[in-house]
Design an enzyme around this catalytic site. Structure first.
Site, PDB file in Angstrom:
ATOM      1  CD  GLN A  12      22.023  -5.568  -6.205  1.00 47.70           C
ATOM      2  OE1 GLN A  12      21.982  -5.906  -7.388  1.00 47.70           O
ATOM      3  NE2 GLN A  12      20.943  -5.551  -5.443  1.00 47.70           N
ATOM      4  CG  LEU A  13      23.576   2.746  -5.948  1.00 45.63           C
ATOM      5  CD1 LEU A  13      23.537   2.728  -7.462  1.00 45.63           C
ATOM      6  CD2 LEU A  13      22.308   3.391  -5.380  1.00 45.63           C
ATOM      7  CB  ALA A  62      19.011   0.550   2.497  1.00 46.18           C
ATOM      8  CB  THR A  64      17.821  -4.257   1.046  1.00 49.88           C
ATOM      9  OG1 THR A  64      18.972  -5.095   1.206  1.00 49.88           O
ATOM     10  CG2 THR A  64      18.249  -2.819   0.826  1.00 49.88           C
ATOM     11  CB  THR A 103      12.334   1.236  -2.232  1.00 53.58           C
ATOM     12  OG1 THR A 103      11.706   0.092  -2.811  1.00 53.58           O
ATOM     13  CG2 THR A 103      11.600   1.568  -0.942  1.00 53.58           C
ATOM     14  CE1 TYR A 127      13.988  -1.875   1.971  1.00 55.43           C
ATOM     15  CE2 TYR A 127      12.301  -2.138   0.290  1.00 55.43           C
ATOM     16  CZ  TYR A 127      13.562  -1.720   0.664  1.00 55.43           C
ATOM     17  OH  TYR A 127      14.386  -1.130  -0.259  1.00 55.43           O
ATOM     18  CD1 TRP A 152      11.017  -4.138  -8.850  1.00 57.89           C
ATOM     19  CD2 TRP A 152      10.906  -5.224 -10.798  1.00 57.89           C
ATOM     20  NE1 TRP A 152       9.697  -4.462  -9.068  1.00 57.89           N
ATOM     21  CE2 TRP A 152       9.590  -5.127 -10.256  1.00 57.89           C
ATOM     22  CE3 TRP A 152      11.076  -5.844 -12.026  1.00 57.89           C
ATOM     23  CZ2 TRP A 152       8.478  -5.653 -10.903  1.00 57.89           C
ATOM     24  CZ3 TRP A 152       9.964  -6.356 -12.670  1.00 57.89           C
ATOM     25  CH2 TRP A 152       8.677  -6.276 -12.122  1.00 57.89           C
TER      26      TRP A 152
END
Length: 281
Positions: A12-13, A62, A64, A103, A127, A152
């Site tokens: 996503q990032l 990562a 995740t 996180t 995690y 989130w």
């Protein structure tokens, strides 16, 4: 021309950084997926880093899968800690600026006030343990690093809560969402922009920073916002976490205090709903 390496390019990032990169042609961007920055192959990774020769590294890659990490602990620690140690060591030895993404799951969820960077860490799942180990390894190998804790995360890319809710709300007449886990969502595009702003800042102040969108909500309230913005007819019910058991425990409160990153890097952080609207445009 400075080269920026982005690991986890397809996440996503990484995907949001790819979108933003065209606005910053003064940098040479190198987007490395898991074949170009192989975070689960600790013998190959140093060779890849030497070949890429970046001036800045955004470590967005990562492991995740929070629930799977309970049974794949070794893999989670390899990617989230051992690989980070290698990247930080490389950054230190080659004078590379490193922003490593962590996180809110490094916290146990027992706080009742927004957590600042000095708050006690005590992860309650594998995690979170692996990510905290990565933070520690990063700062030990390269004290000049910047660690950004976020929470989130959602985006138009990849799998995330917002996309799951959009799908379920169109498929089902009624869904249930936990209402006793509190925090704040992060629009990956906002975090990507913040990371670029840090690199472009005249100051590089190493250390740990928190970043999420503004607002304090539960996952249930987040789902209601998605329902409202998507104009869905689905009924959303709030339920306790005990009614939705998962292999990995989640922190019940992980709201991040963003004052440090806002003051040092002069960042304006959008309210979560303003950013959520962009998913529906």
């Amino acid at each position: 021309m400075k080269k920026i390496l982005v690991t986890g390019a397809n996440g996503q990032l990484g995907s949001e950084l790819s979108v933003l990169s065209s606005k910053y042609p003064e940098y040479e961007w190198f987007f490395a997926d898991r074949t170009k920055a192989t975070l689960d192959n600790l013998d190959l990774l140093p060779i890849q880093l030497n070949d890429i020769k970046a001036d800045v590294i955004f470590n967005c890659g990562a492991y995740t899968a929070v629930d799977k990490a309970e049974t794949e602990k070794e893999l989670a620690f390899t990617v989230n800690s051992s690989a980070v140690e290698i990247i930080a060591k490389y950054a230190s030895e080659n004078k590379v600026k490193l922003i490593h993404v962590s996180t809110d799951y490094v916290f146990d969820g027992t706080s009742s006030v927004a957590l600042n960077e000095e708050a006690f860490t005590n992860p309650i799942n594998a995690y979170g343990e692996s990510k905290l180990a990565g933070e520690i390894a990063c700062m030990k190998q390269n004290p000049d690093s910047i660690v950004v804790r976020t929470s989130w995360v959602y985006s138009k890319f990849g799998n995330n809560f917002v996309k799951t809710m959009q799908r379920l709300m169109q498929e089902k007449e009624e869904i249930s969402v936990v209402n006793d886990q509190v925090g704040s969502p992060t629009y990956a595009a906002d975090l990507a922009q913040a990371m670029i702003n840090i690199v472009n800042s005249p100051n590089w102040i190493s250390g740990t920073y928190n970043y999420s969108n503004e607002g304090e909500i539960s996952w249930y309230e987040f789902a209601l916002s998605i329902k409202e913005l998507g104009n869905y007819n689905c009924q959303v019910n709030g339920i306790p976490s005990s009614s939705y058991p998962t292999p990995a425990k989640r922190p019940s409160f992980s709201l991040l205090d963003k004052n440090k990153i806002k003051s040092i890097y002069n960042l304006e952080i959008p309210y979560y709903k303003e950013s959520l609207k962009k998913i529906f445009l």
